[in-house]
Scaffold this motif. Structure first.
Motif, PDB file in Angstrom:
ATOM      1  N   GLN A   1       0.827  -1.196   0.000  1.00 13.79           N
ATOM      2  CA  GLN A   1       0.000   0.000   0.000  1.00 13.79           C
ATOM      3  C   GLN A   1       0.868   1.255   0.000  1.00 13.79           C
ATOM      4  N   PRO A   2       0.351   2.348  -0.495  1.00 10.25           N
ATOM      5  CA  PRO A   2       1.098   3.613  -0.422  1.00 10.25           C
ATOM      6  C   PRO A   2       1.527   3.905   1.009  1.00 10.25           C
ATOM      7  N   GLY A   3       2.764   4.338   1.135  1.00  6.62           N
ATOM      8  CA  GLY A   3       3.337   4.586   2.454  1.00  6.62           C
ATOM      9  C   GLY A   3       4.049   3.399   3.049  1.00  6.62           C
ATOM     10  N   GLY A   4       3.894   2.251   2.423  1.00  6.30           N
ATOM     11  CA  GLY A   4       4.512   1.041   2.931  1.00  6.30           C
ATOM     12  C   GLY A   4       5.965   0.898   2.526  1.00  6.30           C
ATOM     13  N   SER A   5       6.537  -0.245   2.885  1.00  2.00           N
ATOM     14  CA  SER A   5       7.960  -0.499   2.648  1.00  2.00           C
ATOM     15  C   SER A   5       8.165  -1.871   2.026  1.00  2.00           C
ATOM     16  N   LEU A   6       9.234  -1.971   1.281  1.00  6.45           N
ATOM     17  CA  LEU A   6       9.714  -3.239   0.743  1.00  6.45           C
ATOM     18  C   LEU A   6      11.234  -3.204   0.756  1.00  6.45           C
ATOM     19  N   ARG A   7      11.834  -4.379   0.828  1.00  5.90           N
ATOM     20  CA  ARG A   7      13.277  -4.478   0.683  1.00  5.90           C
ATOM     21  C   ARG A   7      13.597  -5.430  -0.454  1.00  5.90           C
ATOM     22  N   LEU A   8      14.258  -4.917  -1.460  1.00  4.52           N
ATOM     23  CA  LEU A   8      14.712  -5.730  -2.577  1.00  4.52           C
ATOM     24  C   LEU A   8      16.117  -6.245  -2.291  1.00  4.52           C
ATOM     25  N   SER A   9      16.375  -7.452  -2.765  1.00  3.76           N
ATOM     26  CA  SER A   9      17.702  -8.052  -2.626  1.00  3.76           C
ATOM     27  C   SER A   9      18.246  -8.402  -3.991  1.00  3.76           C
ATOM     28  N   CYS A  10      19.533  -8.229  -4.152  1.00  2.00           N
ATOM     29  CA  CYS A  10      20.228  -8.621  -5.374  1.00  2.00           C
ATOM     30  C   CYS A  10      21.391  -9.510  -4.953  1.00  2.00           C
ATOM     31  N   ALA A  11      21.199 -10.805  -5.093  1.00  2.00           N
ATOM     32  CA  ALA A  11      22.247 -11.755  -4.737  1.00  2.00           C
ATOM     33  C   ALA A  11      23.200 -11.904  -5.910  1.00  2.00           C
ATOM     34  N   THR A  12      24.488 -11.811  -5.629  1.00  2.00           N
ATOM     35  CA  THR A  12      25.486 -11.889  -6.695  1.00  2.00           C
ATOM     36  C   THR A  12      26.358 -13.117  -6.514  1.00  2.00           C
ATOM     37  N   SER A  13      27.036 -13.491  -7.563  1.00  6.46           N
ATOM     38  CA  SER A  13      27.895 -14.672  -7.522  1.00  6.46           C
ATOM     39  C   SER A  13      29.309 -14.311  -7.132  1.00  6.46           C
ATOM     40  N   GLY A  14      29.970 -15.217  -6.462  1.00  8.08           N
ATOM     41  CA  GLY A  14      31.379 -15.094  -6.134  1.00  8.08           C
ATOM     42  C   GLY A  14      31.735 -13.801  -5.447  1.00  8.08           C
ATOM     43  N   SER A  15      32.775 -13.167  -5.935  1.00  2.00           N
ATOM     44  CA  SER A  15      33.265 -11.921  -5.345  1.00  2.00           C
ATOM     45  C   SER A  15      32.903 -10.718  -6.206  1.00  2.00           C
ATOM     46  N   ALA A  16      31.734 -10.813  -6.850  1.00  2.00           N
ATOM     47  CA  ALA A  16      31.336  -9.754  -7.779  1.00  2.00           C
ATOM     48  C   ALA A  16      31.362  -8.381  -7.130  1.00  2.00           C
ATOM     49  N   LEU A  17      30.941  -8.307  -5.863  1.00  2.00           N
ATOM     50  CA  LEU A  17      30.876  -7.005  -5.209  1.00  2.00           C
ATOM     51  C   LEU A  17      32.244  -6.394  -5.000  1.00  2.00           C
ATOM     52  N   ASP A  18      33.287  -7.212  -5.038  1.00  2.00           N
ATOM     53  CA  ASP A  18      34.649  -6.672  -4.904  1.00  2.00           C
ATOM     54  C   ASP A  18      35.091  -5.938  -6.163  1.00  2.00           C
ATOM     55  N   TYR A  19      34.425  -6.234  -7.276  1.00  2.17           N
ATOM     56  CA  TYR A  19      34.883  -5.712  -8.560  1.00  2.17           C
ATOM     57  C   TYR A  19      33.873  -4.851  -9.287  1.00  2.17           C
ATOM     58  N   TYR A  20      32.596  -5.004  -8.958  1.00  2.00           N
ATOM     59  CA  TYR A  20      31.558  -4.327  -9.725  1.00  2.00           C
ATOM     60  C   TYR A  20      30.665  -3.473  -8.839  1.00  2.00           C
ATOM     61  N   ALA A  21      30.388  -2.287  -9.314  1.00  2.00           N
ATOM     62  CA  ALA A  21      29.297  -1.526  -8.729  1.00  2.00           C
ATOM     63  C   ALA A  21      27.988  -2.176  -9.156  1.00  2.00           C
ATOM     64  N   ILE A  22      26.999  -2.077  -8.308  1.00  2.00           N
ATOM     65  CA  ILE A  22      25.693  -2.649  -8.601  1.00  2.00           C
ATOM     66  C   ILE A  22      24.657  -1.538  -8.581  1.00  2.00           C
ATOM     67  N   GLY A  23      23.826  -1.525  -9.590  1.00  2.00           N
ATOM     68  CA  GLY A  23      22.759  -0.548  -9.675  1.00  2.00           C
ATOM     69  C   GLY A  23      21.392  -1.193  -9.677  1.00  2.00           C
ATOM     70  N   TRP A  24      20.419  -0.432  -9.232  1.00  2.71           N
ATOM     71  CA  TRP A  24      19.014  -0.824  -9.346  1.00  2.71           C
ATOM     72  C   TRP A  24      18.374   0.076 -10.394  1.00  2.71           C
TER      73      TRP A  24
END
Length: 122
Positions: A12-35
């Motif tokens: 509903q309007p005013g509510g909240s959600l949390r999105l998750s983006c699971a990545t493989s290996g050590s991707a976060l060490d090398y890549y910026a992630i965008g939504w």
């Protein structure tokens, strides 16, 4: 690089959600992630991103103050906490490797997670 987005739903309007983006290996060490989000018939919009090295973040003006991006390197996951949701936030949200600065973001590298639908409606 593999990305998997999840967490969308109906809220509903005013509510909240949390999105998750699971990545493989050590991707976060090398890549910026965008939504990114897209409504059918409209251009894709870069919503937020987080850098790989210094963790710098970007938010579109339309979500600034309501959305928060974060990452958990131990879990190889990037989160998008969405609060005070509005009907205009309704879209398919996808995560991707990205070019990320404090003033802009766009997809880069070609790796995408599947979209997750966010619907904000009463």
């Amino acid at each position: 690089v593999q990305l998997q987005a999840s967490g969308g739903g109906l809220v509903q309007p005013g509510g909240s959600l949390r999105l998750s983006c699971a990545t493989s290996g050590s991707a976060l060490d090398y890549y910026a992630i965008g939504w990114f989000r897209q409504v059918s018939g409209k251009a894709r919009e870069g919503v937020s991103c987080i850098g790989s090295s210094d963790g710098s973040t970007y938010y579109a003006d339309s979500v600034k103050g309501r959305f928060t991006i974060s990452r958990d390197n131990a879990k190889n996951t990037v989160y998008l906490q969405m609060n005070s949701l509005k009907p205009e936030d309704t879209a398919v949200y996808s995560c991707a490797t990205a070019y990320c600065t404090v003033v802009t973001t766009w997809p880069m590298g070609g790796w995408w997670g599947q979209g997750t639908q966010v619907t904000v409606s009463s």
